[in-house]
Design a protein around this motif. Structure first.
Motif, PDB file in Angstrom:
ATOM      1  N   LYS A  80       0.832  -1.215   0.000  1.00  0.00           N
ATOM      2  CA  LYS A  80       0.000   0.000   0.000  1.00  0.00           C
ATOM      3  C   LYS A  80       0.866   1.265   0.000  1.00  0.00           C
ATOM      4  O   LYS A  80       0.517   2.272  -0.597  1.00  0.00           O
ATOM      5  CB  LYS A  80      -0.921  -0.015   1.219  1.00  0.00           C
ATOM      6  CG  LYS A  80      -1.886   1.143   1.240  1.00  0.00           C
ATOM      7  CD  LYS A  80      -2.870   1.031   2.370  1.00  0.00           C
ATOM      8  CE  LYS A  80      -3.724   2.263   2.411  1.00  0.00           C
ATOM      9  NZ  LYS A  80      -5.098   2.028   2.141  1.00  0.00           N
ATOM     10  N   ASP A  81       2.004   1.193   0.668  1.00  0.00           N
ATOM     11  CA  ASP A  81       2.925   2.324   0.752  1.00  0.00           C
ATOM     12  C   ASP A  81       4.323   1.824   0.351  1.00  0.00           C
ATOM     13  O   ASP A  81       5.181   1.591   1.194  1.00  0.00           O
ATOM     14  CB  ASP A  81       2.926   2.886   2.170  1.00  0.00           C
ATOM     15  CG  ASP A  81       3.629   4.229   2.290  1.00  0.00           C
ATOM     16  OD1 ASP A  81       3.951   4.841   1.254  1.00  0.00           O
ATOM     17  OD2 ASP A  81       3.848   4.660   3.437  1.00  0.00           O
ATOM     18  N   LYS A 109       9.627   5.386   2.078  1.00  0.00           N
ATOM     19  CA  LYS A 109       8.242   5.066   1.737  1.00  0.00           C
ATOM     20  C   LYS A 109       7.665   6.192   0.879  1.00  0.00           C
ATOM     21  O   LYS A 109       8.023   7.359   1.047  1.00  0.00           O
ATOM     22  CB  LYS A 109       7.388   4.907   3.002  1.00  0.00           C
ATOM     23  CG  LYS A 109       7.770   3.730   3.866  1.00  0.00           C
ATOM     24  CD  LYS A 109       7.138   2.496   3.321  1.00  0.00           C
ATOM     25  CE  LYS A 109       7.304   1.321   4.272  1.00  0.00           C
ATOM     26  NZ  LYS A 109       6.647   0.146   3.746  1.00  0.00           N
ATOM     27  N   LEU A 110       6.768   5.836  -0.018  1.00  0.00           N
ATOM     28  CA  LEU A 110       6.118   6.819  -0.884  1.00  0.00           C
ATOM     29  C   LEU A 110       5.468   7.927  -0.067  1.00  0.00           C
ATOM     30  O   LEU A 110       5.580   9.110  -0.400  1.00  0.00           O
ATOM     31  CB  LEU A 110       5.080   6.124  -1.774  1.00  0.00           C
ATOM     32  CG  LEU A 110       4.259   7.019  -2.692  1.00  0.00           C
ATOM     33  CD1 LEU A 110       5.159   7.775  -3.660  1.00  0.00           C
ATOM     34  CD2 LEU A 110       3.237   6.189  -3.447  1.00  0.00           C
ATOM     35  N   SER A 111       4.824   7.577   1.019  1.00  0.00           N
ATOM     36  CA  SER A 111       4.145   8.578   1.852  1.00  0.00           C
ATOM     37  C   SER A 111       5.126   9.614   2.403  1.00  0.00           C
ATOM     38  O   SER A 111       4.784  10.788   2.549  1.00  0.00           O
ATOM     39  CB  SER A 111       3.391   7.911   2.993  1.00  0.00           C
ATOM     40  OG  SER A 111       4.286   7.168   3.810  1.00  0.00           O
ATOM     41  N   GLU A 112       6.359   9.214   2.697  1.00  0.00           N
ATOM     42  CA  GLU A 112       7.357  10.159   3.204  1.00  0.00           C
ATOM     43  C   GLU A 112       7.728  11.184   2.137  1.00  0.00           C
ATOM     44  O   GLU A 112       7.838  12.379   2.427  1.00  0.00           O
ATOM     45  CB  GLU A 112       8.598   9.420   3.682  1.00  0.00           C
ATOM     46  CG  GLU A 112       8.364   8.566   4.908  1.00  0.00           C
ATOM     47  CD  GLU A 112       9.608   7.819   5.319  1.00  0.00           C
ATOM     48  OE1 GLU A 112      10.621   8.497   5.625  1.00  0.00           O
ATOM     49  OE2 GLU A 112       9.581   6.579   5.321  1.00  0.00           O
ATOM     50  N   GLN A 116       5.859  12.031  -0.397  1.00  0.00           N
ATOM     51  CA  GLN A 116       4.679  12.858  -0.649  1.00  0.00           C
ATOM     52  C   GLN A 116       4.566  13.955   0.398  1.00  0.00           C
ATOM     53  O   GLN A 116       4.201  15.084   0.084  1.00  0.00           O
ATOM     54  CB  GLN A 116       3.427  11.986  -0.691  1.00  0.00           C
ATOM     55  CG  GLN A 116       3.402  11.108  -1.925  1.00  0.00           C
ATOM     56  CD  GLN A 116       2.209  10.194  -1.950  1.00  0.00           C
ATOM     57  OE1 GLN A 116       1.808   9.632  -0.948  1.00  0.00           O
ATOM     58  NE2 GLN A 116       1.625  10.038  -3.125  1.00  0.00           N
ATOM     59  N   ASN A 117       4.902  13.644   1.647  1.00  0.00           N
ATOM     60  CA  ASN A 117       4.885  14.657   2.706  1.00  0.00           C
ATOM     61  C   ASN A 117       5.928  15.737   2.445  1.00  0.00           C
ATOM     62  O   ASN A 117       5.669  16.924   2.629  1.00  0.00           O
ATOM     63  CB  ASN A 117       5.125  14.016   4.068  1.00  0.00           C
ATOM     64  CG  ASN A 117       3.930  13.214   4.549  1.00  0.00           C
ATOM     65  OD1 ASN A 117       2.810  13.432   4.108  1.00  0.00           O
ATOM     66  ND2 ASN A 117       4.185  12.259   5.423  1.00  0.00           N
ATOM     67  N   ASN A 164      -0.304  14.223  -2.354  1.00  0.00           N
ATOM     68  CA  ASN A 164      -0.946  13.054  -1.757  1.00  0.00           C
ATOM     69  C   ASN A 164      -1.535  12.186  -2.848  1.00  0.00           C
ATOM     70  O   ASN A 164      -2.132  12.674  -3.792  1.00  0.00           O
ATOM     71  CB  ASN A 164      -2.038  13.493  -0.777  1.00  0.00           C
ATOM     72  CG  ASN A 164      -2.608  12.322  -0.015  1.00  0.00           C
ATOM     73  OD1 ASN A 164      -1.989  11.276   0.102  1.00  0.00           O
ATOM     74  ND2 ASN A 164      -3.801  12.502   0.496  1.00  0.00           N
ATOM     75  N   TYR A 165      -1.382  10.889  -2.668  1.00  0.00           N
ATOM     76  CA  TYR A 165      -1.997   9.944  -3.600  1.00  0.00           C
ATOM     77  C   TYR A 165      -2.118   8.604  -2.916  1.00  0.00           C
ATOM     78  O   TYR A 165      -1.142   8.104  -2.345  1.00  0.00           O
ATOM     79  CB  TYR A 165      -1.158   9.782  -4.872  1.00  0.00           C
ATOM     80  CG  TYR A 165      -1.823   8.919  -5.901  1.00  0.00           C
ATOM     81  CD1 TYR A 165      -2.762   9.450  -6.753  1.00  0.00           C
ATOM     82  CD2 TYR A 165      -1.522   7.572  -6.001  1.00  0.00           C
ATOM     83  CE1 TYR A 165      -3.400   8.675  -7.701  1.00  0.00           C
ATOM     84  CE2 TYR A 165      -2.146   6.777  -6.946  1.00  0.00           C
ATOM     85  CZ  TYR A 165      -3.081   7.340  -7.796  1.00  0.00           C
ATOM     86  OH  TYR A 165      -3.699   6.548  -8.721  1.00  0.00           O
ATOM     87  N   GLU A 166      -3.283   8.039  -2.930  1.00  0.00           N
ATOM     88  CA  GLU A 166      -3.509   6.717  -2.374  1.00  0.00           C
ATOM     89  C   GLU A 166      -3.398   5.691  -3.489  1.00  0.00           C
ATOM     90  O   GLU A 166      -3.881   5.913  -4.588  1.00  0.00           O
ATOM     91  CB  GLU A 166      -4.913   6.631  -1.752  1.00  0.00           C
ATOM     92  CG  GLU A 166      -5.108   7.514  -0.550  1.00  0.00           C
ATOM     93  CD  GLU A 166      -4.298   7.079   0.651  1.00  0.00           C
ATOM     94  OE1 GLU A 166      -4.113   5.863   0.864  1.00  0.00           O
ATOM     95  OE2 GLU A 166      -3.823   7.957   1.389  1.00  0.00           O
ATOM     96  N   LYS A 167      -2.796   4.562  -3.204  1.00  0.00           N
ATOM     97  CA  LYS A 167      -2.645   3.496  -4.203  1.00  0.00           C
ATOM     98  C   LYS A 167      -3.935   2.738  -4.339  1.00  0.00           C
ATOM     99  O   LYS A 167      -4.637   2.521  -3.413  1.00  0.00           O
ATOM    100  CB  LYS A 167      -1.510   2.550  -3.806  1.00  0.00           C
ATOM    101  CG  LYS A 167      -1.182   1.551  -4.885  1.00  0.00           C
ATOM    102  CD  LYS A 167       0.101   0.837  -4.545  1.00  0.00           C
ATOM    103  CE  LYS A 167       0.469  -0.088  -5.694  1.00  0.00           C
ATOM    104  NZ  LYS A 167       1.662  -0.819  -5.440  1.00  0.00           N
TER     105      LYS A 167
END
Length: 108
Positions: free
Chosen positions: A30-31, A94-97, A99-100, A105-108
Motif C-alpha cells: 500500500k505504501d 516510503k512513498l508517503s514520506e 509525498q509529505n 498526496n496519492y492513495e494506491k
C-alpha cells in the motif's frame, strides 16, 4: 542517440535503482518504497520509482504529470528527453514520506 551514459555506473539514477526490486516486486504494498525520484526538466513531471527491470531498462512509478497515475516507462527514453534525478531524492523511503516532503498526496 548517445547511449554511452547508460552504461556509466557513476550516474546516481542507476546507483539508486540497483536496490529497487524487479517489476511487480511491490505490487501488493500500500505504501511502497521509492528508490528514485525523477523529474523532467522540460515539463516538471515527477516520477516516484518503486520497481526496475535492469535488463529491459523499464521502471514502474507513480507519475505526477497531467494526471496522477501508476505506470511503466522506458528509462532510456526518459533520460533522452530531459529526465534527471530530483534534488529532493534522499535515498529509499516510503512513498508517503516523499509525498509529505513535496506536499502531495496519492492513495494506491
Amino acid at each position: 542517440m548517445n547511449t554511452e551514459h547508460y552504461l556509466d555506473p557513476t550516474i546516481p539514477i542507476y546507483e539508486a535503482l540497483e536496490k529497487a526490486p524487479e517489476l511487480y516486486g511491490q505490487e501488493n504494498e500500500k505504501d511502497p518504497i521509492v528508490y528514485a525520484v525523477l523529474r523532467n526538466k522540460y515539463n516538471n513531471w515527477v516520477r516516484f520509482v518503486t520497481e526496475y527491470d535492469p535488463t529491459e531498462q523499464m521502471i514502474f512509478s507513480l507519475v505526477y504529470g497531467f494526471e496522477k497515475e501508476w505506470g511503466y516507462a522506458d528509462l532510456n527514453e526518459l533520460l533522452d528527453n530531459g529526465t534527471e534525478m530530483d534534488a529532493e531524492f534522499d535515498g529509499p523511503k516510503k512513498l508517503s514520506e516523499y509525498q509529505n516532503i513535496l506536499g502531495i498526496n496519492y492513495e494506491k
